[in-house]
Design an enzyme around this catalytic site. Structure first.
Site, PDB file in Angstrom:
ATOM      1  N   ASP A 201       0.791  -1.229   0.000  1.00  0.00           N
ATOM      2  CA  ASP A 201       0.000   0.000   0.000  1.00  0.00           C
ATOM      3  C   ASP A 201       0.829   1.287   0.000  1.00  0.00           C
ATOM      4  OD1 ASP A 201       0.941  -0.694   2.517  1.00  0.00           O
ATOM      5  OD2 ASP A 201      -0.780   0.168   3.581  1.00  0.00           O
ATOM      6  N   GLU A 284      10.860  -4.284  12.315  1.00  0.00           N
ATOM      7  CA  GLU A 284      12.037  -3.735  11.614  1.00  0.00           C
ATOM      8  C   GLU A 284      13.271  -3.833  12.519  1.00  0.00           C
ATOM      9  OE1 GLU A 284       9.265  -2.055  12.264  1.00  0.00           O
ATOM     10  OE2 GLU A 284       8.388  -1.298  10.400  1.00  0.00           O
TER      11      GLU A 284
HETATM   12  C1  UGA Z   1       3.214  -0.711   9.350  1.00  0.00           C
HETATM   13  C2  UGA Z   1       4.568  -1.097   8.766  1.00  0.00           C
HETATM   14  O1  UGA Z   1       4.870  -0.292   7.650  1.00  0.00           O
HETATM   15  C3  UGA Z   1       4.493  -2.548   8.340  1.00  0.00           C
HETATM   16  O2  UGA Z   1       5.663  -2.906   7.680  1.00  0.00           O
HETATM   17  C4  UGA Z   1       4.270  -3.374   9.560  1.00  0.00           C
HETATM   18  O3  UGA Z   1       4.161  -4.713   9.187  1.00  0.00           O
HETATM   19  C5  UGA Z   1       2.982  -2.920  10.241  1.00  0.00           C
HETATM   20  O4  UGA Z   1       2.966  -1.517  10.450  1.00  0.00           O
HETATM   21  C6  UGA Z   1       2.860  -3.576  11.575  1.00  0.00           C
HETATM   22  O5  UGA Z   1       3.743  -3.355  12.372  1.00  0.00           O
HETATM   23  O6  UGA Z   1       1.863  -4.234  11.833  1.00  0.00           O
HETATM   24  P1  UGA Z   1       0.825  -0.575   8.253  1.00  0.00           P
HETATM   25  O7  UGA Z   1       0.597   0.354   7.110  1.00  0.00           O
HETATM   26  O8  UGA Z   1       0.336  -0.130   9.576  1.00  0.00           O
HETATM   27  O9  UGA Z   1       2.335  -0.932   8.305  1.00  0.00           O
HETATM   28  O10 UGA Z   1       0.266  -2.052   7.976  1.00  0.00           O
HETATM   29  P2  UGA Z   1      -0.433  -2.630   6.710  1.00  0.00           P
HETATM   30  O11 UGA Z   1      -0.128  -1.849   5.492  1.00  0.00           O
HETATM   31  O12 UGA Z   1      -1.835  -2.910   7.048  1.00  0.00           O
HETATM   32  O13 UGA Z   1       0.298  -4.060   6.574  1.00  0.00           O
HETATM   33  C7  UGA Z   1       1.665  -4.190   6.203  1.00  0.00           C
HETATM   34  C8  UGA Z   1       1.775  -5.227   5.065  1.00  0.00           C
HETATM   35  O14 UGA Z   1       1.271  -6.475   5.528  1.00  0.00           O
HETATM   36  C9  UGA Z   1       0.981  -4.858   3.826  1.00  0.00           C
HETATM   37  O15 UGA Z   1       1.719  -5.197   2.670  1.00  0.00           O
HETATM   38  C10 UGA Z   1      -0.281  -5.704   3.930  1.00  0.00           C
HETATM   39  O16 UGA Z   1      -0.808  -6.083   2.692  1.00  0.00           O
HETATM   40  C11 UGA Z   1       0.211  -6.917   4.706  1.00  0.00           C
HETATM   41  N1  UGA Z   1      -0.836  -7.496   5.584  1.00  0.00           N
HETATM   42  C12 UGA Z   1      -1.571  -6.744   6.442  1.00  0.00           C
HETATM   43  C13 UGA Z   1      -1.082  -8.847   5.520  1.00  0.00           C
HETATM   44  O17 UGA Z   1      -0.449  -9.548   4.730  1.00  0.00           O
HETATM   45  N2  UGA Z   1      -2.042  -9.405   6.310  1.00  0.00           N
HETATM   46  C14 UGA Z   1      -2.804  -8.661   7.168  1.00  0.00           C
HETATM   47  O18 UGA Z   1      -3.689  -9.218   7.846  1.00  0.00           O
HETATM   48  C15 UGA Z   1      -2.542  -7.297   7.221  1.00  0.00           C
HETATM   49 MN    MN Z   2       0.605   0.042   5.152  1.00  0.00          MN
END
Ligand code: UGA
Ligand code: MN
Length: 343
Positions: A201, A284
């Site tokens: 995203d 990270e």
């Molecule tokens: C932030 C960080 O940028 C992420 O790298 C980190 O994993 C996340 O917080 C965390 O600490 O939980 P954020 O924008 O809050 O990211 O999280 P998302 O964009 O919702 O998810 C990060 C990535 O994991 C995305 O590529 C999303 O597609 C993936 N994701 C999310 C999954 O594969 N499964 C899920 O249930 C949720």
């Molecule tokens: Mn994100």
């Protein structure tokens, strides 16, 4: 009378005055000679054209390929990009180090929109291998179709979040099993290059991937749109790391965002135990610490000493799953096909 005739007539008249008839008469009396002359000119022009074609033909194919490659890698090429051209770009023998992009993704209303945007960014980057890892037990056909269309070199993998993590108090460590799956793939399949964790995203400037590519061990740069400070970045003084600027430092040794660093494959392979921990908020930091021995003063500072924002932590508004389709009402319509493409 043709234009050419008038020219001849006029020129003869000016230079010969009273002898006009004497001059113009013989010229006008020889139309077959003029036709012959015209034919000769035409023949000469055709011969010259053929000669030029002959000279350039041998270079033509290689020139076209080089031009296509150049167009592909130039930052400004945009909308006219086709998957065909990309295949040419990505099938070219890699003279440069490959950038391995690991992207966790999961099924939700925004998924195909995010992956379309990211795919069409990556289509502009040469020597790139995209590891798309779904948080699912099986690959999603719509994602598989999207990936196959792009022309980008990729592997489509799965790594579902373990059940135990789904019930963790607080938020679960999103993307962690997928990133570890990506690391495992790299350990098994790559020997040189650079790895980069690119969530589906975020917004990526294609110039970022050239910064990633030049990483020797571990490199970092600013990420825009993070937390209350609006940015997360190493602090740089006189070209050297002086600390970190991030809205949430906590106890982190490396308080950076997932999109803010890259690691060389060679460096990773020397650290067989490096992995990403299932620890929300510390993914990270935990991963970078697992690369020990490695200290903050060894970080390579990119993006012009961390003075440029080349990646943004955009967050798309979450959408509710779409309402079910009234199949009785819309049975023979386009909506049946459209409904299959949306969540
Ligand atoms: C932030 C960080 O940028 C992420 O790298 C980190 O994993 C996340 O917080 C965390 O600490 O939980 P954020 O924008 O809050 O990211 O999280 P998302 O964009 O919702 O998810 C990060 C990535 O994991 C995305 O590529 C999303 O597609 C993936 N994701 C999310 C999954 O594969 N499964 C899920 O249930 C949720
Ligand atoms: Mn994100």
């Amino acid at each position: 009378m043709a234009y050419w005739d008038i020219q001849v007539y006029g020129t003869a008249a000016e230079s010969c005055g009273d002898n006009l008839k004497n001059w113009s008469l013989p010229l006008r009396l020889q139309p077959h000679a003029r036709r012959l002359l015209t034919a000769c000119w035409l023949l000469a022009a055709v011969a010259l054209l053929l000669l030029l074609l002959g000279v350039f033909r041998s270079d033509y194919a290689s020139q076209r390929r080089a031009a296509a490659l150049q167009r592909c890698s130039r930052a400004a090429v945009a909308l006219a990009f086709t998957a065909d051209r990309c295949q040419l770009l990505h099938s070219a023998p890699p003279q440069q180090r490959t950038v391995y992009v690991i992207t966790p993704t999961y099924r939700r209303p925004e998924q195909l929109a995010e992956l379309t945007r990211l795919a069409q960014t990556l289509m502009h980057v040469p020597a790139l291998h995209w590891l798309v890892v779904e948080d699912a037990a099986r690959t999603t056909p719509a994602v598989a179709e999207l990936l196959a269309r792009t022309g980008v070199r990729y592997d489509h993998l799965v790594a579902p979040m373990p059940e135990e993590c789904n019930i963790l108090p607080g938020s679960k460590p999103r993307g962690v099993p997928q990133r570890n799956r990506g690391l495992q793939w790299i350990r098994a399949n790559a020997s040189r290059g650079v790895l980069y964790f690119a969530d589906d995203d975020n917004s990526y400037d294609i110039r970022l991937f050239e910064e990633v590519r030049s990483t020797e061990r571990v490199a970092m740069w600013p990420v825009g749109l993070i937390g209350s400070y609006g940015i997360s970045t190493p602090v740089v003084v006189d070209g050297r790391l002086a600390g970190f600027y991030d809205g949430w430092i906590s106890e982190r040794k490396f308080p950076v965002d997932m999109a803010g660093f890259a690691v060389s494959v060679e460096f990773l392979l020397q650290r067989p135990n490096a992995f990403m921990p299932y620890e929300t908020g510390f993914e990270e930091d935990g991963f970078l610490k697992s690369l020990a021995p490695f200290e903050p003063n060894e970080i390579e500072l990119k993006a012009n000493n961390c003075s440029k924002v080349l990646v943004w932590h955009t967050q798309t508004k979450k959408n509710e799953p779409s309402a079910p389709l009234d199949i009785k009402k819309y049975n023979n319509t386009n909506l049946v096909l459209l409904k299959k493409q949306i969540v």
